[in-house]
Design a protein around this motif. Structure first.
Motif, PDB file in Angstrom:
ATOM      1  N   GLY A  21     -15.686  -4.394  -0.670  1.00 59.03           N
ATOM      2  CA  GLY A  21     -15.311  -3.078  -0.192  1.00 59.03           C
ATOM      3  C   GLY A  21     -13.864  -2.764  -0.527  1.00 59.03           C
ATOM      4  N   ARG A  22     -13.387  -1.649  -0.022  1.00 57.77           N
ATOM      5  CA  ARG A  22     -12.034  -1.200  -0.320  1.00 57.77           C
ATOM      6  C   ARG A  22     -11.100  -1.283   0.895  1.00 57.77           C
ATOM      7  N   HIS A  24     -10.030  -3.671   3.004  1.00 53.50           N
ATOM      8  CA  HIS A  24      -9.008  -4.705   3.154  1.00 53.50           C
ATOM      9  C   HIS A  24      -7.764  -4.354   2.340  1.00 53.50           C
ATOM     10  N   ALA A  25      -7.977  -3.971   1.082  1.00 61.39           N
ATOM     11  CA  ALA A  25      -6.840  -3.635   0.217  1.00 61.39           C
ATOM     12  C   ALA A  25      -6.107  -2.404   0.737  1.00 61.39           C
ATOM     13  N   ASN A  26      -6.847  -1.374   1.130  1.00 59.49           N
ATOM     14  CA  ASN A  26      -6.195  -0.152   1.616  1.00 59.49           C
ATOM     15  C   ASN A  26      -5.375  -0.414   2.863  1.00 59.49           C
ATOM     16  N   ARG A  27      -5.898  -1.266   3.744  1.00 61.11           N
ATOM     17  CA  ARG A  27      -5.176  -1.580   4.982  1.00 61.11           C
ATOM     18  C   ARG A  27      -3.882  -2.335   4.666  1.00 61.11           C
ATOM     19  N   ILE A  28      -3.962  -3.303   3.750  1.00 58.97           N
ATOM     20  CA  ILE A  28      -2.762  -4.060   3.393  1.00 58.97           C
ATOM     21  C   ILE A  28      -1.723  -3.145   2.754  1.00 58.97           C
ATOM     22  N   MET A  29      -2.155  -2.238   1.883  1.00 61.85           N
ATOM     23  CA  MET A  29      -1.196  -1.329   1.255  1.00 61.85           C
ATOM     24  C   MET A  29      -0.543  -0.415   2.280  1.00 61.85           C
ATOM     25  N   ALA A  30      -1.315   0.035   3.272  1.00 60.45           N
ATOM     26  CA  ALA A  30      -0.745   0.903   4.306  1.00 60.45           C
ATOM     27  C   ALA A  30       0.320   0.171   5.110  1.00 60.45           C
ATOM     28  N   ILE A  31       0.072  -1.094   5.439  1.00 63.85           N
ATOM     29  CA  ILE A  31       1.052  -1.882   6.200  1.00 63.85           C
ATOM     30  C   ILE A  31       2.245  -2.235   5.325  1.00 63.85           C
ATOM     31  N   ALA A  47      -9.526  -8.976  -6.507  1.00 63.46           N
ATOM     32  CA  ALA A  47      -9.666  -7.597  -6.995  1.00 63.46           C
ATOM     33  C   ALA A  47      -8.285  -6.950  -7.089  1.00 63.46           C
ATOM     34  N   PRO A  48      -7.422  -7.419  -7.987  1.00 62.73           N
ATOM     35  CA  PRO A  48      -6.069  -6.861  -8.067  1.00 62.73           C
ATOM     36  C   PRO A  48      -6.048  -5.397  -8.461  1.00 62.73           C
ATOM     37  N   ASP A  49      -7.102  -4.899  -9.118  1.00 64.36           N
ATOM     38  CA  ASP A  49      -7.144  -3.484  -9.497  1.00 64.36           C
ATOM     39  C   ASP A  49      -7.141  -2.572  -8.286  1.00 64.36           C
ATOM     40  N   GLN A  50      -7.581  -3.085  -7.123  1.00 65.55           N
ATOM     41  CA  GLN A  50      -7.579  -2.264  -5.911  1.00 65.55           C
ATOM     42  C   GLN A  50      -6.156  -1.989  -5.420  1.00 65.55           C
ATOM     43  N   PHE A  51      -5.179  -2.702  -5.962  1.00 66.96           N
ATOM     44  CA  PHE A  51      -3.787  -2.526  -5.534  1.00 66.96           C
ATOM     45  C   PHE A  51      -2.968  -1.742  -6.568  1.00 66.96           C
ATOM     46  N   ALA A  52      -3.641  -1.002  -7.423  1.00 66.95           N
ATOM     47  CA  ALA A  52      -2.936  -0.262  -8.474  1.00 66.95           C
ATOM     48  C   ALA A  52      -1.960   0.754  -7.902  1.00 66.95           C
ATOM     49  N   GLU A  53      -2.239   1.257  -6.699  1.00 63.86           N
ATOM     50  CA  GLU A  53      -1.392   2.293  -6.112  1.00 63.86           C
ATOM     51  C   GLU A  53      -0.544   1.768  -4.958  1.00 63.86           C
ATOM     52  N   ILE A  54      -0.271   0.477  -4.941  1.00 64.93           N
ATOM     53  CA  ILE A  54       0.553  -0.074  -3.866  1.00 64.93           C
ATOM     54  C   ILE A  54       1.930   0.596  -3.904  1.00 64.93           C
ATOM     55  N   PRO A  55       2.454   1.026  -2.757  1.00 64.29           N
ATOM     56  CA  PRO A  55       3.660   1.865  -2.755  1.00 64.29           C
ATOM     57  C   PRO A  55       4.977   1.116  -2.931  1.00 64.29           C
ATOM     58  N   ARG A  56       4.929  -0.192  -3.101  1.00 66.61           N
ATOM     59  CA  ARG A  56       6.164  -0.950  -3.289  1.00 66.61           C
ATOM     60  C   ARG A  56       5.854  -2.172  -4.145  1.00 66.61           C
ATOM     61  N   PRO A  57       6.878  -2.792  -4.747  1.00 66.71           N
ATOM     62  CA  PRO A  57       6.618  -3.951  -5.612  1.00 66.71           C
ATOM     63  C   PRO A  57       5.997  -5.110  -4.839  1.00 66.71           C
TER      64      PRO A  57
END
Length: 374
Positions: A21-22, A24-31, A47-57
């Motif tokens: 699913g999506r 777990h990744a979305n929650r981690i990026m939000a935090i 699934a590193p592609d799910q983190f393509a839009e992570i807002p910080r390095p």
């Protein structure tokens, strides 16, 4: 005395994200967006592609997908698993590589915290590696030896939901070590009034609209029950977002429309009079964020996760819970009437706009406290 053992406050925070699913990744990026820039981030995932839009390095550690990988002999495959571990078949190269890469990353980076979303076995690995773990909580029948061991091995638990929908059988000893952030929704699209949403979507103002949502972690909403719903309320516009599962014998109806995947789901929720969905974490909080009468029909998940959550939502008056899809016109009419009678303000109160910020601040405080830097 603690000051003699204090460490560099810039030690990284590491995350493990399950790739199913999506959410777990979305929650981690939000935090992660709210963790101080001085804290380096490490993310381990298949699934590193799910983190393509992570807002910080963040440094990505790609893990092999070990799901379904075979043992290398029938004799190894036949070995029984211990009670305190769930998914540990012997002789699986992908599992050894998966866990080995996690262990190597923990040894290399020596993180201040390892936040696990989710895996009981990886929480135990963290403890064996002498790394403080934070387990992200999910609902479900998790009083088995494996989950209890993972909770005991963790420094604390993070529950991305309101404490009012906590399960009564979750032990008090674990509850006192849990941060309840309130409902964490990772969706950012702006809310709009119902009338404006309908104008944007081209939906006539006076029509009754029911939105059905399927998440990304299952096989899709079954289409056949929705054809019965369309007959039960022929004047209602039935909109179905996400994947749909067809069996091949369904009859289409003019008031039943498939949307497929949509980038503006929030507008559809805003336009709806009621919403039908499973009990996925973000899905529940997307609906709560808008505040609509909610009919919750859970999907099958391990440990009965969605059904347990749906029962708690029902107990608080936040949703109507059905174990299975209604199969007849009278059933649909009855359950829809029950849904329309809900007070959507109860569900709306479970959403916490600052949940991700609360989680990040708590992680920072926890890291500093554990390493003697405050």
């Amino acid at each position: 005395m603690a000051d003699n053992f204090s460490e560099d406050p810039a030690k990284p925070i590491a995350f493990f994200a399950h790739h199913q699913g999506r959410g777990h990744a979305n929650r981690i990026m939000a935090i992660a967006e709210h963790i101080p820039p001085s804290r380096p981030l490490i993310i381990m995932t298949a699934a590193p592609d799910q983190f393509a839009e992570i807002p910080r390095p963040a440094e990505m550690v790609e893990l092999p997908n070990m799901i379904g990988a075979p043992s290398r002999s029938p004799q190894l495959h036949a070995q029984p698993a211990p009670d305190n571990l769930h998914c540990v078949p012997l002789g699986v190269a992908e599992i050894r590589d998966h866990m080995g890469r996690i262990a190597a990353a923990l040894a290399k980076h020596d993180p201040a915290l390892f936040v696990i979303d989710v895996s009981a076995e990886i929480a135990l690995l963290a403890r064996i590696m002498s790394v403080p773990a934070i387990t992200i909580r999910m609902h479900g029948d998790r009083n088995d030896a494996g989950h209890r061991a993972a909770y005991q091995a963790s420094t604390a638990m993070l529950a991305p939901f309101d404490e009012r929908i906590e399960q009564q059988d979750y032990p008090e000893a674990f509850r006192t070590r849990t941060l309840y952030t309130g409902g964490l929704c990772t969706t950012r699209q702006a809310l709009v009034p119902r009338e404006e949403a309908r104008r944007l979507l081209g939906i006539e103002e006076g029509r009754q609209v029911t939105l059905v949502i399927a998440g990304g972690g299952g096989s899709g909403t079954p289409y056949a029950p929705l054809t019965v719903a369309a007959r039960a309320e022929p004047d209602t516009l039935w909109l179905v977002a996400g994947p749909v599962h067809r069996e091949g014998h369904e009859t289409d109806f003019g008031n039943l429309r498939e949307l497929g995947w949509t980038d503006n789901l929030t507008h559809y929720i805003c336009a709806a009079d009621r919403v039908i969905a499973s009990a996925g974490d973000n899905t529940v909080h997307e609906i709560a964020r808008v505040g609509r009468p909610f009919l919750c029909i859970p999907e099958w998940r391990y440990f009965d996760e969605q059904h347990r959550k749906a029962r708690e939502l029902s107990a608080t008056g936040s949703a109507v819970y059905r174990e299975t899809w209604p199969a007849s016109i009278p059933e649909w009419q009855e359950v829809l009437a029950q849904t329309d009678a809900l007070d959507p303000a109860i569900l709306a109160s479970l959403h916490e706009p600052e949940a991700a910020q609360k989680a990040a601040a708590w992680l920072e405080t926890k890291a500093s406290a554990l390493w003697g830097t405050n």
